[in-house]
Design an enzyme around this catalytic site. Structure first.
Site, PDB file in Angstrom:
ATOM      1  N   LYS A  73      -3.790 -11.780 -12.175  1.00 27.85           N
ATOM      2  CA  LYS A  73      -4.104 -10.433 -11.696  1.00 27.85           C
ATOM      3  C   LYS A  73      -3.835  -9.439 -12.824  1.00 27.85           C
ATOM      4  O   LYS A  73      -2.807  -9.544 -13.512  1.00 27.85           O
ATOM      5  CB  LYS A  73      -3.251 -10.121 -10.461  1.00 27.85           C
ATOM      6  CG  LYS A  73      -3.602  -8.819  -9.751  1.00 27.85           C
ATOM      7  CD  LYS A  73      -2.785  -8.657  -8.478  1.00 27.85           C
ATOM      8  CE  LYS A  73      -3.147  -7.420  -7.686  1.00 27.85           C
ATOM      9  NZ  LYS A  73      -2.378  -7.303  -6.417  1.00 27.85           N
TER      10      LYS A  73
ATOM     11  N   SER B 262      -1.074  -8.151  -0.287  1.00 20.21           N
ATOM     12  CA  SER B 262      -2.131  -8.288  -1.292  1.00 20.21           C
ATOM     13  C   SER B 262      -2.353  -9.688  -1.850  1.00 20.21           C
ATOM     14  O   SER B 262      -3.347  -9.901  -2.553  1.00 20.21           O
ATOM     15  CB  SER B 262      -1.867  -7.340  -2.455  1.00 20.21           C
ATOM     16  OG  SER B 262      -2.384  -6.077  -2.144  1.00 20.21           O
TER      17      SER B 262
ATOM     18  N   SER C 197      -5.137  -6.461  -2.384  1.00 18.52           N
ATOM     19  CA  SER C 197      -5.659  -6.019  -3.650  1.00 18.52           C
ATOM     20  C   SER C 197      -5.876  -7.136  -4.678  1.00 18.52           C
ATOM     21  O   SER C 197      -6.562  -6.915  -5.666  1.00 18.52           O
ATOM     22  CB  SER C 197      -4.718  -4.988  -4.269  1.00 18.52           C
ATOM     23  OG  SER C 197      -3.447  -5.563  -4.522  1.00 18.52           O
TER      24      SER C 197
END
Ligand code: GLN
Length: 476
Positions: A77, A176, A152
């Site tokens: 990420k 997330s 996310s």
């Protein structure tokens, strides 16, 4: 498409049966084919990955063991710092910034032999549930490109679902890792707060943020968690104790475990009927496998959302004050410093980040602090107590991970509250600091995957993983 697990790949590389370079090439070829549609990555680090894989192969050739994740492609990420690779948080405000160090979770995964193949897209600064809040455009769900991958950590979940990498790291503040895992049909694990170092994870809400794995199987997720977990003196909130050993728990089954289905979340407002049905099937399947399954009321879980959406923005408003045009990335030149701050922050942050900074600043301001921030902190304590009461009678708790399957792009962007409701099942365990795991369990609307969330008390990863592995075996 049945792809080998990360553990199978690592085994093949360690024994010299397959080369790490060949494994990386195979994954990069899939990226080249499908990435233009999916947009899982902000950056594909092809050359760096090939070089790292060649080093893994060289170690095998020398008779060394490159580690339990030898040669396994890993997607990161893009809010995890990587030395020499831009880290953007999918925000314009970090334009041009290259971290001088690696996040601890990243360096530990690499030390275990994993090969970083790129940085994945996210909602700006991890604020969102659909990856549509990225400054670089949305990621699409590889299972149905008109739909979101969740967020996310949507880029990480999409990368795993699309076969770009068997393993990915995400971050989870209020869901997330788990919610995008559910929407993309993969496994996502949020560890107990403090089990994984936050050093080098760009902060959103520091009392909630945790780094964790996404993978196609529970076993792979556990292997990555074992590689990254454990005390880190560079993070003062990291727990000063050995990380729980987990791989031995995977095959232990659920015989005799007491599992509670959280009533309030099983029937939560806005839940799709198919999602409710899968939850009950999962509960029945666990009972069939020998667990003692019952319904349990955990009333304070329903206050999770309002408490979270005060506390997380409050912490964010403080954490994001550092992006001032002086220390990182973007700076818009202006004659005086106040107008430079204003211009830089106005241009650098997207609308959702601005909304959170304003909400959080308001909740912390004199005269309102006690009514908003203080009250939310008291609710957080009630949530912890409500869980503690449930865990007196149960070893693990069950709920849906998200109220619906993956929704179409654009369908919730105009209504922040509708978007925030995606997190109704995941925020409570975040506020409590507890671990939680999402495992795919059958499908719902449009044949899209449904995720079941397994929760456990702090440091209850061993029991959580037992239940998760059983669900994976029992899944339709
Ligand atoms: N979707 C939640 C939010 O927007 C959770 C985000 C996260 O866990 N990083 O805040």
């Amino acid at each position: 498409m049945t792809l080998p697990t990360a553990l199978d790949l690592a085994q093949a590389v360690r024994t010299g049966e397959r080369s790490a370079v060949e494994v990386v090439e195979e994954h990069l070829a899939r990226v080249e084919e499908a990435e233009p549609e999916v947009h899982a990555f902000n950056l594909v680090a092809g050359e760096e990955a090939r070089a790292a894989a060649a080093q893994v192969d060289a170690r095998v050739a020398r008779g060394e063991d490159p580690g339990p994740l030898a040669g396994v492609p890993l997607a990161l990420k893009d809010n995890l710092c990587t030395r020499g690779l831009p880290t953007t948080c999918s925000s314009r405000i970090l334009a041009g910034w290259v971290p001088p160090y690696d996040a601890t979770a990243v360096s530990r995964a690499v030390r275990s032999g994993a090969v970083v193949i790129g940085k994945t897209n996210l909602d700006e600064f991890a604020m969102g549930s659909s990856t549509e809040n990225s400054a670089f455009g949305p990621t699409r769900n590889p299972l149905d490109p008109i739909r979101v991958p969740g967020g996310s950590s949507g880029g990480s979940a999409a990368a795993v679902a699309a076969g770009f990498a068997p393993l990915a790291l995400g971050s989870d503040t209020g869901g997330s890792i788990r919610q995008p895992a559910a929407l993309c049909g993969v496994v996502g694990l949020k560890p107990t707060y403090g089990v994984v170092s936050r050093y080098g994870l760009v902060a959103f809400a520091s009392s909630l943020d945790q780094v964790g794995p996404l993978a196609r199987t529970v076993g792979d997720a556990v292997a990555l968690l074992e590689a990254i977990a454990g005390h880190d003196p560079a993070d003062s909130t990291s727990l000063d104790r050995p990380a729980p050993a987990l791989s031995g728990c995977l095959a232990q089954g659920v015989e005799g475990l007491r599992i509670g289905v959280i009533q309030e979340l099983a029937g939560v407002e806005g839940i799709a009927p198919e999602v409710g049905a899968r939850l009950h099937e999962a509960a029945d399947a666990l009972a069939g496998a020998g667990a003692k399954v019952d319904e349990v009321s955990v009333p304070a879980t329903m206050w999770g959302l309002p408490a979270y959406y005060l506390l997380a923005p409050a912490e964010a408003s403080s954490n994001l004050a550092r992006y001032d045009g002086v220390r990182y990335g973007l700076r818009l030149a202006r004659p005086d410093i106040t107008s430079m701050y204003e211009a830089t922050r106005s241009a650098g942050f997207g609308p959702e980040v601005k909304r959170r900074i304003m909400l959080g600043t308001f909740a912390l301001s004199a005269g309102y602090y006690d009514a908003y921030y203080g009250q939310a902190q008291r609710v957080r304590t009630l949530i912890i107590e409500s869980f503690a009461a449930a865990y007196e009678r149960f070893d693990a708790l069950l709920s849906p991970t998200a109220p619906t399957t993956a929704f179409p792009l654009g369908s919730r962007t105009a209504d922040p509250l509708a978007m925030y409701l995606s997190d109704v099942c995941t925020v409570a365990s975040s506020l409590a600091g507890h671990p939680a795991l999402s495992v795919p369990f059958g499908t719902g609307e449009g044949g899209l995957p449904v995720g079941i969330q397994v929760m456990a008390p702090a440091l209850g990863e061993p029991v959580m993983v037992r239940v998760g592995a059983a669900l994976e075996d029992l899944a339709p």
